[in-house]
Design an enzyme around this catalytic site. Structure first.
Site, PDB file in Angstrom:
ATOM      1  N   ASP A  68       0.825  -1.196   0.000  1.00 13.16           N
ATOM      2  CA  ASP A  68       0.000   0.000   0.000  1.00 13.16           C
ATOM      3  C   ASP A  68       0.864   1.252   0.000  1.00 13.16           C
ATOM      4  O   ASP A  68       2.054   1.222   0.300  1.00 13.16           O
ATOM      5  CB  ASP A  68      -0.910   0.006   1.235  1.00 13.16           C
ATOM      6  CG  ASP A  68      -2.120  -0.884   1.031  1.00 13.16           C
ATOM      7  OD1 ASP A  68      -2.404  -1.255  -0.111  1.00 13.16           O
ATOM      8  OD2 ASP A  68      -2.780  -1.200   2.037  1.00 13.16           O
ATOM      9  N   LYS A  99      -3.713   2.740  -2.590  1.00 13.27           N
ATOM     10  CA  LYS A  99      -4.938   3.494  -2.798  1.00 13.27           C
ATOM     11  C   LYS A  99      -4.918   4.619  -1.786  1.00 13.27           C
ATOM     12  O   LYS A  99      -4.663   4.420  -0.622  1.00 13.27           O
ATOM     13  CB  LYS A  99      -6.157   2.606  -2.543  1.00 13.27           C
ATOM     14  CG  LYS A  99      -6.301   1.504  -3.568  1.00 13.27           C
ATOM     15  CD  LYS A  99      -7.479   0.639  -3.243  1.00 13.27           C
ATOM     16  CE  LYS A  99      -7.200  -0.194  -2.005  1.00 13.27           C
ATOM     17  NZ  LYS A  99      -8.263  -1.163  -1.729  1.00 13.27           N
ATOM     18  N   MET A 130      -9.290   7.135   9.182  1.00  9.29           N
ATOM     19  CA  MET A 130      -9.391   7.914   7.943  1.00  9.29           C
ATOM     20  C   MET A 130     -10.458   8.998   8.073  1.00  9.29           C
ATOM     21  O   MET A 130     -11.305   9.161   7.201  1.00  9.29           O
ATOM     22  CB  MET A 130      -9.709   6.991   6.756  1.00  9.29           C
ATOM     23  CG  MET A 130      -8.631   5.942   6.531  1.00  9.29           C
ATOM     24  SD  MET A 130      -9.200   4.541   5.505  1.00  9.29           S
ATOM     25  CE  MET A 130     -10.296   3.669   6.632  1.00  9.29           C
TER      26      MET A 130
END
Lengths: 287, 287
Positions: B61, B83, B198
């Site tokens: 990642d 991502k 997040m």
């Protein structure tokens, strides 16, 4: 980037009985709270291994296995201060007194706790006491039981088709019962994966309260005994059968329980890659 | 047991560029989903380091740092499949296709994910795909951000004077907004420590909804930027000021947010052992 060179990394971990004891200036003592993870020594972090290798004194909980204590330097003192339901054990205040006493004597004290120190581990009280005494304290996180269970079962706790949230509660309050101030309608949320720590003895009460709060009795449930150790066993079935499942696993070892629709994925897996061995092949569902 | 002998333990970790590549029989490929933890290589588990050292291919990642990739064998292929909000990135299906393709070619594929794979990481979908394809998959858990934050701040997420429960939610649904089916009265529980992954971009909406759900605007809140890396910074203040705090930290790096009365303990710590460096010394509270 297949051809990109990477510089070599040397990992030197101080391990029990290996090499000379590292020299360091005699200074003020300190305490490191270290998460031992669920029991498998391979799930220690590098930082935890280093802390164990440099400790003068290790105060360890009842569930910490030999494989983990093998990382402690052989000249260090290892003291069992375990607390376990239904057995004689050190009082919390005594453990804190020991930490303070050894740190005052200039020692590096490792307080080794199962799982992660900051999840249901009373680390908050230990840190407060150390800070009141002016003793430096550092925390090394560990793999908490819920994450080890998810890895072992091969299921996401937050699969986005099933769960928007994951929630950890303790099944064992300071009175040995379920916490009496939980909001059961709030907990009975089908879109949350609920993980209950130390929930063996209170599992029947838990199941009844969740169903009473509105959760479907068919909601998938999992119970894991001796997580992270050789004796690890899984049960899985509908929430309504959780008390029976816990009965099969027994109460000699701490149990971890998980409930939620995300656990359906574990069922689907059974036909494919054999990464999970279920214990419930002989369970007869009566309900 | 101060005099008890402990048998020596040797820790051999395969590390990037060191020694010969281990020989193993050419067999069917497999995939290991590995939790990289919050970013500090020291928070990798021994098992994760071993998986990295024996991988033929590593799909990693965006947030995985060099210090962690240094554990990959130099002859392995490392492919960034990150991502990240607001940037071009691999699609989930493409990542899964890569895993399948390399495993079918007999490779040991490590899918390296930030934090723990089973918490908001879409590992559930990856495991389902691999199982459908008949490819063996194993999961190595990692230190999830909430635990790393608790260790860094020196505060228990479940201090038993403050919190009976800890709950993780995502602040970033598949539409980039707060999940639209959360029960905000249910979430606004003063006895639960709430951790939002997040949650940077949606923090103002989050604070408004929690206060709207009944949570005291004075409830302690913490926001952490670049957790586990050199650029780590903390903000802390009352929930009502969270949007301003997030504004100070910026949105270039993912933010982790925590809210709950258990976070009061972090405040008390400031006068004692200096294990936490706050970023908010110059914050002027307007409310």
């Amino acid at each position: 980037m297949p051809a990109e060179p990477r510089k070599p990394v040397e990992v030197k971990l101080l391990t029990g009985g290996q090499g000379p004891r590292p020299k360091r200036p005699q200074g003020p003592g300190r305490v490191t709270l270290v998460g031992a993870g669920p029991g498998d020594p391979e799930l220690l972090t590098l930082k935890a291994v280093r802390a164990l290798g440099t400790a003068d004194v290790v105060l360890f909980d009842d569930l910490i296995g030999d494989g983990i204590l093998d990382f402690v330097h052989r000249k260090a003192r290892c003291l069992a201060v375990g607390k376990r339901g239904g057995r004689a054990s050190c009082k919390q205040g005594d453990i804190e007194d020991l930490m303070v006493q050894f740190a005052r004597a200039g020692k590096h004290v490792v307080r080794l706790k199962s799982g992660d120190p900051m999840i249901f581990g009373r680390a908050g009280e230990e840190i407060e006491r150390l800070r009141r005494e002016g003793i430096a304290v550092e925390v090394v996180p560990g793999i908490t039981a819920a994450l080890a269970m998810a890895a072992s079962l091969g299921l996401s706790l937050t699969h986005r088709d099933h769960a928007r949230s994951v929630r950890f509660i303790t099944g064992h309050s300071r009175h040995g019962t379920l916490p009496d101030d939980l909001d059961w309608r709030n907990l009975a949320d089908p879109a949350t994966t609920l993980v209950i720590y130390m929930g063996g003895r209170t599992a029947p009460d838990l199941a009844a309260r969740l169903v009473g709060g509105g959760l479907d009795p068919a909601t998938p449930a999992v119970a894991v005994r001796a997580l992270g150790r050789a004796a690890e066993r899984h049960w899985r079935g509908p929430l309504a059968q959780l008390p029976a499942g816990v009965g099969l696993l027994g109460l000699e070892e701490p149990l971890l329980i998980a409930i939620g629709t995300a656990l359906q994925a574990a069922g689907k897996a059974e036909d494919a890659a054999p990464i999970v061995q279920y214990f419930n092949q002989n369970i007869r569902y009566s309900g």
